[in-house]
Scaffold this motif. Structure first.
Motif, PDB file in Angstrom:
ATOM      1  N   MET A  26       0.842  -1.195   0.000  1.00 51.44           N
ATOM      2  CA  MET A  26       0.000   0.000   0.000  1.00 51.44           C
ATOM      3  C   MET A  26       0.875   1.243   0.000  1.00 51.44           C
ATOM      4  N   SER A  27       0.276   2.346  -0.402  1.00 51.42           N
ATOM      5  CA  SER A  27       0.971   3.615  -0.256  1.00 51.42           C
ATOM      6  C   SER A  27       0.974   3.983   1.227  1.00 51.42           C
ATOM      7  N   LEU A  28       1.895   4.845   1.597  1.00 52.15           N
ATOM      8  CA  LEU A  28       1.943   5.287   2.993  1.00 52.15           C
ATOM      9  C   LEU A  28       0.627   5.949   3.383  1.00 52.15           C
ATOM     10  N   SER A  29       0.099   6.774   2.516  1.00 54.09           N
ATOM     11  CA  SER A  29      -1.148   7.480   2.798  1.00 54.09           C
ATOM     12  C   SER A  29      -2.305   6.504   3.006  1.00 54.09           C
ATOM     13  N   ALA A  30      -2.420   5.507   2.137  1.00 54.05           N
ATOM     14  CA  ALA A  30      -3.499   4.526   2.266  1.00 54.05           C
ATOM     15  C   ALA A  30      -3.332   3.688   3.528  1.00 54.05           C
ATOM     16  N   TYR A  31      -2.092   3.326   3.825  1.00 50.32           N
ATOM     17  CA  TYR A  31      -1.833   2.518   5.018  1.00 50.32           C
ATOM     18  C   TYR A  31      -2.198   3.282   6.285  1.00 50.32           C
ATOM     19  N   VAL A  32      -1.750   4.525   6.389  1.00 48.61           N
ATOM     20  CA  VAL A  32      -2.038   5.329   7.577  1.00 48.61           C
ATOM     21  C   VAL A  32      -3.533   5.609   7.679  1.00 48.61           C
ATOM     22  N   ALA A  33      -4.202   5.846   6.562  1.00 46.48           N
ATOM     23  CA  ALA A  33      -5.653   6.069   6.591  1.00 46.48           C
ATOM     24  C   ALA A  33      -6.370   4.829   7.112  1.00 46.48           C
ATOM     25  N   ARG A  34      -5.926   3.654   6.697  1.00 40.95           N
ATOM     26  CA  ARG A  34      -6.540   2.415   7.185  1.00 40.95           C
ATOM     27  C   ARG A  34      -6.311   2.249   8.684  1.00 40.95           C
ATOM     28  N   GLU A  35      -5.094   2.521   9.136  1.00 37.79           N
ATOM     29  CA  GLU A  35      -4.784   2.409  10.560  1.00 37.79           C
ATOM     30  C   GLU A  35      -5.610   3.388  11.387  1.00 37.79           C
ATOM     31  N   LEU A  36      -5.755   4.613  10.895  1.00 36.37           N
ATOM     32  CA  LEU A  36      -6.564   5.605  11.602  1.00 36.37           C
ATOM     33  C   LEU A  36      -8.032   5.194  11.644  1.00 36.37           C
ATOM     34  N   ALA A  37      -8.531   4.606  10.568  1.00 33.47           N
ATOM     35  CA  ALA A  37      -9.918   4.130  10.547  1.00 33.47           C
ATOM     36  C   ALA A  37     -10.107   3.026  11.581  1.00 33.47           C
ATOM     37  N   ASP A  38      -9.123   2.130  11.708  1.00 31.86           N
ATOM     38  CA  ASP A  38      -9.197   1.067  12.708  1.00 31.86           C
ATOM     39  C   ASP A  38      -9.221   1.655  14.120  1.00 31.86           C
ATOM     40  N   ILE A  39      -8.389   2.648  14.368  1.00 30.82           N
ATOM     41  CA  ILE A  39      -8.344   3.291  15.686  1.00 30.82           C
ATOM     42  C   ILE A  39      -9.675   3.977  15.975  1.00 30.82           C
ATOM     43  N   ALA A  40     -10.200   4.699  15.007  1.00 34.06           N
ATOM     44  CA  ALA A  40     -11.446   5.442  15.205  1.00 34.06           C
ATOM     45  C   ALA A  40     -12.636   4.512  15.420  1.00 34.06           C
ATOM     46  N   ALA A  41     -12.570   3.292  14.900  1.00 39.67           N
ATOM     47  CA  ALA A  41     -13.680   2.345  15.036  1.00 39.67           C
ATOM     48  C   ALA A  41     -13.725   1.698  16.420  1.00 39.67           C
ATOM     49  N   ARG A  42     -12.595   1.721  17.134  1.00 41.23           N
ATOM     50  CA  ARG A  42     -12.542   1.113  18.463  1.00 41.23           C
ATOM     51  C   ARG A  42     -13.132   2.049  19.502  1.00 41.23           C
ATOM     52  N   PRO A  43     -13.838   1.496  20.483  1.00 39.35           N
ATOM     53  CA  PRO A  43     -14.359   2.362  21.545  1.00 39.35           C
ATOM     54  C   PRO A  43     -13.220   2.877  22.422  1.00 39.35           C
ATOM     55  N   THR A  44     -13.420   4.051  22.980  1.00 42.14           N
ATOM     56  CA  THR A  44     -12.440   4.598  23.908  1.00 42.14           C
ATOM     57  C   THR A  44     -12.573   3.880  25.246  1.00 42.14           C
TER      58      THR A  44
END
Length: 75
Positions: A26-44
């Motif tokens: 993946m591109s760095l941008s796509a990879y980081v976007a996916r990681e951020l989406a995973d983080i945002a989907a998890r409850p705090t």
């Protein structure tokens, strides 16, 4: 879709993310976007605590039952 710019990322962190992105094909941008989406989907932690406090635990074991089970496990 929003655009984010992240400043002051330490070089070792950036290098690690670049390596992981390359390994994932993946591109760095796509990879980081996916990681951020995973983080945002998890409850705090606060959301988890709120959810746990809202659960009905009246049917669960009593404090005495729990202490007895712990004591039994130590014997």
């Amino acid at each position: 879709m929003a655009t984010l710019y992240i400043r002051d990322v330490p070089e070792p962190v950036a290098d690690s993310l670049k390596e992981r992105a390359a390994e994932a094909g993946m591109s760095l941008s796509a990879y980081v976007a996916r990681e951020l989406a995973d983080i945002a989907a998890r409850p705090t932690n606060a959301e988890i605590v709120k959810r746990l406090k809202a659960q009905d635990r009246s049917q669960g074991p009593s404090t005495a039952d729990i202490l007895e089970a712990v004591a039994e496990g130590r014997r």
